[in-house]
Write a protein that holds these residues in place. Structure first.
Motif: not given
Length: 280
Positions: A178-188, A272-274, A276-280
């Motif tokens: 769950l925690l890992v998945g939330c990293w990719f929802i609305a840029k964490a 947050s974008g700076k 450990i950024p994610t694509m989503f």
């Protein structure tokens, strides 16, 4: 011979002391006024979310059938509780043999050695302290990212100590997923609300579990009852003290979050974008 009284302070010394006191008073007043807590619109939303979580958890806790929707999160909080026992045992020179979670919303940590005066209250107080820290981090997206990493490591340590039963393994792996998945929802950004929910749940669960075990049902095998037998007092008294401490932790987490994270939501997203950024 009678002692000779010390000479009175000179006018210059009295003036210097008065000036120092006045300067200290002015500096303290200025600093306090500058550091006065203010709540911006983003923080108001966070406070509203915390209040909504509190009401929702209180309702779901007591409604038949619907209360089972909280069961996965209750198991997470129990994992925090048992991790508190285990960590306190290791820090006081003991050894953790195993940790297991029970489907009936229970858990047990088998320990050898350690200081029982520390390990017994560390379950309730440890989980409530974790809850307060998660609430604190929930005021900021980057802090929530850091908190999710720490929580994930704690869960994996619990799994390392845990017995190889399906419930312990499944609960912990689901929490990490769950925690890992939330990293990719609305840029964490979603991660912040999950961390907040787990924090509120952990803080409230400590208080409710103490009241349920010691006031409503008076369970004889609780941590507080064992603590009372070994160190005096009554289990109800220790339960009330631990409940108050848990609530103080929660309030401190909220106030600290307001003071430490005054950024707006847009600023948080940029930060947050700076990190450990994610694509989503």
């Amino acid at each position: 011979m009678a002692p000779v009284p010390p000479p009175p302070p000179s006018p210059a010394l009295r003036l210097a002391v008065r000036s120092a006191v006045a300067a200290a008073h002015f500096t303290t007043t200025t600093l306090l006024s500058r550091r006065a807590l203010t709540v911006n619109s983003t923080q108001k939303v966070t406070l509203g979310v915390i209040a909504a979580y509190t009401v929702a958890i209180a309702l779901l806790w007591n409604l038949p059938y619907i209360r089972w929707s909280l069961w996965p999160f209750k198991m997470l909080v129990i994992a925090f509780h048992e991790f508190g026992h285990a960590l306190a045992c290791v820090l006081t020179g003991g050894k953790v043999k195993s940790i297991s979670l029970d489907p009936r919303e229970g858990g047990v940590t088998h320990m050898q050695g350690g200081k029982t005066a520390v390990t017994l209250p560390s379950g309730y107080l440890g989980s409530s302290l974790v809850g307060a820290l998660l609430i604190f981090c929930g005021f900021n997206i980057v802090a929530s990212k850091v908190a999710s990493i720490v929580v994930g490591v704690c869960f994996l340590l619990t799994l390392w100590w845990g017995r190889r039963d399906w419930l312990t393994i499944g609960t912990i792996l689901a929490a990490v997923g769950l925690l890992v998945g939330c990293w990719f929802i609305a840029k964490a950004e979603a991660l912040r609300y999950v961390i907040l929910f787990i924090g509120v749940m952990s803080s409230l669960y400590s208080v409710w579990d103490i009241c349920d075990d010691l006031i409503l049902r008076k369970v004889n095998s609780s941590d507080a009852s064992v603590f009372a037998k070994r160190y005096g007092g009554s289990s109800q008294c220790w339960g009330v003290i631990w409940s108050i401490v848990s609530l103080v932790f929660m309030v401190a987490g909220i106030i600290s979050g307001i003071a430490a994270f005054p950024q707006t939501l847009e600023e948080q997203r940029a930060d947050s974008g700076k990190f450990i950024p994610t694509m989503f």
